[in-house]
Design an enzyme around this catalytic site. Sequence first.
Site, PDB file in Angstrom:
ATOM      1  N   LYS A  81       0.862  -1.192   0.000  1.00  0.00           N
ATOM      2  CA  LYS A  81       0.000   0.000   0.000  1.00  0.00           C
ATOM      3  C   LYS A  81       0.892   1.233   0.000  1.00  0.00           C
ATOM      4  O   LYS A  81       1.943   1.235   0.668  1.00  0.00           O
ATOM      5  CB  LYS A  81      -0.884  -0.046   1.253  1.00  0.00           C
ATOM      6  CG  LYS A  81      -1.939   1.042   1.326  1.00  0.00           C
ATOM      7  CD  LYS A  81      -2.832   0.823   2.540  1.00  0.00           C
ATOM      8  CE  LYS A  81      -3.943   1.841   2.648  1.00  0.00           C
ATOM      9  NZ  LYS A  81      -4.855   1.579   3.789  1.00  0.00           N
ATOM     10  N   SER A 156      -9.652   1.418   2.664  1.00  0.00           N
ATOM     11  CA  SER A 156      -8.796   2.205   1.807  1.00  0.00           C
ATOM     12  C   SER A 156      -7.689   1.390   1.115  1.00  0.00           C
ATOM     13  O   SER A 156      -7.073   1.914   0.178  1.00  0.00           O
ATOM     14  CB  SER A 156      -8.164   3.325   2.625  1.00  0.00           C
ATOM     15  OG  SER A 156      -7.331   2.798   3.642  1.00  0.00           O
ATOM     16  N   SER A 180      -9.746  -0.971   6.907  1.00  0.00           N
ATOM     17  CA  SER A 180      -9.174  -0.792   5.563  1.00  0.00           C
ATOM     18  C   SER A 180      -8.428  -1.973   4.976  1.00  0.00           C
ATOM     19  O   SER A 180      -8.060  -1.934   3.803  1.00  0.00           O
ATOM     20  CB  SER A 180      -8.264   0.424   5.540  1.00  0.00           C
ATOM     21  OG  SER A 180      -9.054   1.562   5.359  1.00  0.00           O
TER      22      SER A 180
HETATM   23  N1  GLN Z   1     -13.162   3.461   6.123  1.00  0.00           N
HETATM   24  C1  GLN Z   1     -12.584   3.906   7.345  1.00  0.00           C
HETATM   25  C2  GLN Z   1     -12.283   5.386   7.266  1.00  0.00           C
HETATM   26  O1  GLN Z   1     -12.562   5.959   6.306  1.00  0.00           O
HETATM   27  C3  GLN Z   1     -11.384   3.110   7.674  1.00  0.00           C
HETATM   28  C4  GLN Z   1     -10.153   3.575   6.996  1.00  0.00           C
HETATM   29  C5  GLN Z   1      -8.946   2.781   7.365  1.00  0.00           C
HETATM   30  O2  GLN Z   1      -9.029   1.742   8.002  1.00  0.00           O
HETATM   31  N2  GLN Z   1      -7.803   3.314   7.000  1.00  0.00           N
HETATM   32  O3  GLN Z   1     -11.760   5.956   8.164  1.00  0.00           O
END
Ligand code: GLN
Length: 486
Positions: A81, A156, A180
Amino acid sequence: MNIETLSIKEVQKKLKEKSISVPEIAEALFRQIDRVEPTVRAYISLNRDMVLKKAHALQEELEKDGYPETPSLLGIPIALKDNLCTTDFPTTCAGKILEKYHSPFDATVVEKLRANKALILGKTNMDEFAMGSSTENSSVQKTANPWDVKKVPGGSSGGSAAAVAAGETLGALGSDTGGSIRQPASFCGVVGMKPTYGLVSRYGLVAFASSFDQIGPLAKTVEDAALLLQCIAGYDERDNTSFAGEVPDFDAGLKQPVKGKVVGIPGEYLDKGLNPEVKKVFESVVHKLEQEGVECREVSLPHTAYAVATYYIISTAEASSNLARFDGVHYGYRSENPEDTMELFTRSRSEGFGDEVKRRIMLGTYVLSSGYYDDYYLKALKVRTLIKQDFEKVFETCDAILAPTCPTTAYGIGEMEDPLEMYLGDIFTIPANLAGLPGITLRGGYDDKGLPVGVQLIGDSFKEASLLNFAWNLEQALNLREYPQL
Ligand code: GLN
């Protein structure tokens, strides 16, 4: 031989038998990347020449020294990532503000992958600064879900999940702050694991919300996820929240039977809001576990309803502080010809950050501001403790918790317009982050459109070995190994 459809373990077997070489593995994956990447768009950066050169060097090493002791990732292509710092690829967090950023150091997990002789293929797309659930907040491109290219891959870590699902890598790392890793793994039908907070060093992970962020693996199989976790876990003096204990051998008990164990199913997760197709798959998975001799009993996590609000208060507060460093001076993008220093800061940040990141910074600044701190931030910290206690109570009588990973399957690109609605989709993944617990998602079945439905196992702190053991048994019982047609 379709290397792109094999698991890491299967490729390792071929390497050991010498029926395949490291450059052949890399070339096969680059052929797959050439074929599908124009539609999937999972990668932000790739460097074929550099990777092939490394592949040849690793092959020479293999021929000279033989196959190393396990665990090893010799010659295994891994994608990262783009919020994990690497010296040989840019680290952009899919944002304009870090567009040209080259880290002078490797993240600890990257050092560890290199020490295990993995072949780092490239960096994957993500929501900017890991804020989002669909990878649509990337300032670079929108990644497609390999099962239906009109749908989002989740986020994400959407690029990492899509790359694994599309056979563009054998494994990947992502980060999980509120889901994410697990949510995109669920949307893309792969295995994704968030370890216990502290098991994997966060050094070199660009911080979003430091008390939640954890790095973890995405892979085709539970066994591969266990191997990747083995290679990245462990104490690191450069991360002061790093756990100083021994890392267990995740392979040792992986294939033990789970007969007689107890799994809790939180009633609150099966309430309204859960898509009926997801519910149907979930129920069939419960049935499968019962056939394996596991006792599944309903449990209660009474503060579940407050999890999303609690997370979006604490995580934005931490983000507003963490992202203060991006000011046009220390790192990254700097606005042209500012009138004074103040304008340099404001314009660099206004031009450099995307809308979702700005929304989070504003929210976080608000909940920390005097007059609101007690009402929002402090209260949220207290609710976080209550949520932790809910889990502690369940783990007094259960070995693990089984739950859906997400309330829905993947939705269409551009379909989710309301950010709040997107936040609510994190309801089943966020509680494990609030409590710091490990969670693993795997494919449980498909909805009526053929999209994968994920199921999630949550374990007690540092019980990764037992969680992986449950997940392995479930994976074998379900026996789902179809690939998306691309
Ligand atoms: N979807 C969640 C957010 O927008 C989790 C994001 C993540 O785990 N980085 O914060």
